[in-house]
Design a protein around this motif. Structure first.
Motif, PDB file in Angstrom:
ATOM      1  N   THR A  11     -44.229   4.580 -58.696  1.00  0.00           N
ATOM      2  CA  THR A  11     -43.952   3.304 -58.248  1.00  0.00           C
ATOM      3  C   THR A  11     -42.579   2.876 -58.254  1.00  0.00           C
ATOM      4  O   THR A  11     -42.127   2.498 -57.149  1.00  0.00           O
ATOM      5  N   ILE A  12     -41.921   3.148 -59.469  1.00  0.00           N
ATOM      6  CA  ILE A  12     -40.490   2.562 -59.449  1.00  0.00           C
ATOM      7  C   ILE A  12     -39.597   3.462 -58.556  1.00  0.00           C
ATOM      8  O   ILE A  12     -38.737   2.987 -58.068  1.00  0.00           O
ATOM      9  N   GLY A  13     -39.872   4.722 -58.463  1.00  0.00           N
ATOM     10  CA  GLY A  13     -39.172   5.618 -57.771  1.00  0.00           C
ATOM     11  C   GLY A  13     -39.246   5.136 -56.189  1.00  0.00           C
ATOM     12  O   GLY A  13     -38.237   5.244 -55.502  1.00  0.00           O
ATOM     13  N   VAL A  14     -40.509   4.871 -55.588  1.00  0.00           N
ATOM     14  CA  VAL A  14     -40.797   4.432 -54.452  1.00  0.00           C
ATOM     15  C   VAL A  14     -39.918   3.221 -54.023  1.00  0.00           C
ATOM     16  O   VAL A  14     -39.361   3.078 -52.834  1.00  0.00           O
ATOM     17  N   ARG A  18     -37.031   2.416 -51.257  1.00  0.00           N
ATOM     18  CA  ARG A  18     -37.049   1.431 -50.224  1.00  0.00           C
ATOM     19  C   ARG A  18     -36.070   0.543 -50.202  1.00  0.00           C
ATOM     20  O   ARG A  18     -35.444   0.209 -49.351  1.00  0.00           O
ATOM     21  N   PHE A  19     -35.631   0.316 -51.693  1.00  0.00           N
ATOM     22  CA  PHE A  19     -34.564  -0.546 -51.836  1.00  0.00           C
ATOM     23  C   PHE A  19     -33.261  -0.133 -51.229  1.00  0.00           C
ATOM     24  O   PHE A  19     -32.570  -0.871 -50.428  1.00  0.00           O
ATOM     25  N   ALA A  20     -33.188   1.234 -51.492  1.00  0.00           N
ATOM     26  CA  ALA A  20     -31.947   1.748 -50.823  1.00  0.00           C
ATOM     27  C   ALA A  20     -31.804   2.162 -49.485  1.00  0.00           C
ATOM     28  O   ALA A  20     -30.775   1.806 -48.855  1.00  0.00           O
ATOM     29  N   ALA A 160     -36.756 -13.464 -48.305  1.00  0.00           N
ATOM     30  CA  ALA A 160     -36.763 -12.479 -46.802  1.00  0.00           C
ATOM     31  C   ALA A 160     -36.335 -11.141 -47.300  1.00  0.00           C
ATOM     32  O   ALA A 160     -37.004 -10.238 -46.760  1.00  0.00           O
ATOM     33  N   PHE A 161     -35.214 -10.859 -48.150  1.00  0.00           N
ATOM     34  CA  PHE A 161     -34.712  -9.616 -48.532  1.00  0.00           C
ATOM     35  C   PHE A 161     -36.144  -8.925 -49.162  1.00  0.00           C
ATOM     36  O   PHE A 161     -36.407  -7.597 -49.069  1.00  0.00           O
ATOM     37  N   VAL A 166     -40.929  -4.711 -49.469  1.00  0.00           N
ATOM     38  CA  VAL A 166     -42.227  -4.572 -49.488  1.00  0.00           C
ATOM     39  C   VAL A 166     -43.000  -4.487 -48.085  1.00  0.00           C
ATOM     40  O   VAL A 166     -44.191  -3.893 -48.028  1.00  0.00           O
ATOM     41  N   GLY A 167     -42.012  -4.467 -46.977  1.00  0.00           N
ATOM     42  CA  GLY A 167     -42.674  -4.361 -45.523  1.00  0.00           C
ATOM     43  C   GLY A 167     -43.474  -5.335 -44.953  1.00  0.00           C
ATOM     44  O   GLY A 167     -44.345  -5.107 -44.220  1.00  0.00           O
ATOM     45  N   VAL A 168     -43.276  -6.747 -45.603  1.00  0.00           N
ATOM     46  CA  VAL A 168     -43.898  -7.778 -45.160  1.00  0.00           C
ATOM     47  C   VAL A 168     -43.279  -8.073 -43.637  1.00  0.00           C
ATOM     48  O   VAL A 168     -44.266  -8.341 -42.700  1.00  0.00           O
ATOM     49  N   ARG A 169     -42.194  -8.140 -43.581  1.00  0.00           N
ATOM     50  CA  ARG A 169     -41.584  -8.858 -42.167  1.00  0.00           C
ATOM     51  C   ARG A 169     -39.959  -8.374 -42.738  1.00  0.00           C
ATOM     52  O   ARG A 169     -39.319  -8.482 -43.565  1.00  0.00           O
ATOM     53  N   TRP A 170     -39.515  -7.781 -41.525  1.00  0.00           N
ATOM     54  CA  TRP A 170     -38.010  -7.768 -41.579  1.00  0.00           C
ATOM     55  C   TRP A 170     -37.338  -8.713 -40.710  1.00  0.00           C
ATOM     56  O   TRP A 170     -37.331  -8.769 -39.604  1.00  0.00           O
TER      57      TRP A 170
END
Length: 222
Positions: A11-14, A18-20, A160-161, A166-170
């Motif tokens: 989970t931490i890796g994912v 995603r953060f990167a 927002a960031f 988490v993929g909720v909204r860009w």
């Protein structure tokens, strides 16, 4: 190694990957998300001390049909800014014949830090503002965020960031530093700049652009 530990590491890796990805994609065109001709729901953060006047001047030259509906947010103690925003929207409605309720909404949020408030006590008020801002952001889910320095923009932009991660909204975040900032950024601007939160960061003085090279010099907008 237990299953829980493995799951935690995965989970931490994912999350880190995603953060990167979000950091790398911030400020770049998001292809395939929407057509350029489609209107984008827009969150506009207002603030006292000249921030609202600057923001309304900026909005006056934008294509209003491209940024619609518009959601105006100001601090809970700042009624004057929302009054100015309502007057601005009423003038637009008189020109276009649209109803204000169809093109704009006006909201308030707890202030993360009052003018002159110590940084220590502002930790609690910032957490409160984050909780309130989270509820508002879930409700609005804007595609564009426009802000220019009031402290209320910080928790909203951070949320927002996180939504991007988490993929909720860009949400594309556009920050325009106040014209009053000649030699250095405001605290709000510095936070958004250093954390790579803003997709586009604009300054109104050339010396600021030289000091903060990821920003864009656009001249005086007032």
């Amino acid at each position: 190694m237990s299953f829980v530990v493995v799951l935690s590491l995965v989970t931490i890796g994912v999350v880190l990957i995603r953060f990167a990805y979000v950091i790398c994609r911030t400020g770049k065109p998001q292809k395939g998300r929407r057509r350029a001709s489609e209107p984008a729901s827009t969150l506009i953060v207002l603030g006292s001390g000249g921030h609202t006047a600057e923001m309304l001047n900026l909005l006056a030259v934008l294509q209003k049909d491209r940024f619609s509906p518009r959601f105006y947010i100001a601090a809970a103690t700042d009624n004057m800014s929302l009054q100015k925003a309502r007057s601005f929207e009423n003038s637009l409605a008189n020109e276009t014949g649209d109803k204000v309720v169809e093109t704009s909404q006006f909201m308030q949020i707890y202030r993360s830090r009052e003018v002159g408030q110590s940084y220590i006590t502002s930790v609690w008020t910032t957490l409160l503002a984050l909780a309130h801002g989270l509820w508002l952001m879930i409700k609005i889910r804007p595609e564009v965020i426009l802000c220019n320095g009031p402290g209320t923009c910080v928790p909203l932009c951070i949320i927002a960031f996180l939504f991007k991660i988490v993929g909720v909204r860009w949400s594309s975040i556009f920050y325009v530093e106040s014209i009053a900032r000649v030699q250095r950024l405001s605290l709000s601007g510095l936070i958004l700049y250093k954390l790579h939160i803003a997709d586009q960061f604009f300054v109104q003085w050339p010396q600021l652009q030289r000091k903060y090279p990821r920003s864009h010099y656009v001249g005086c907008l007032m």
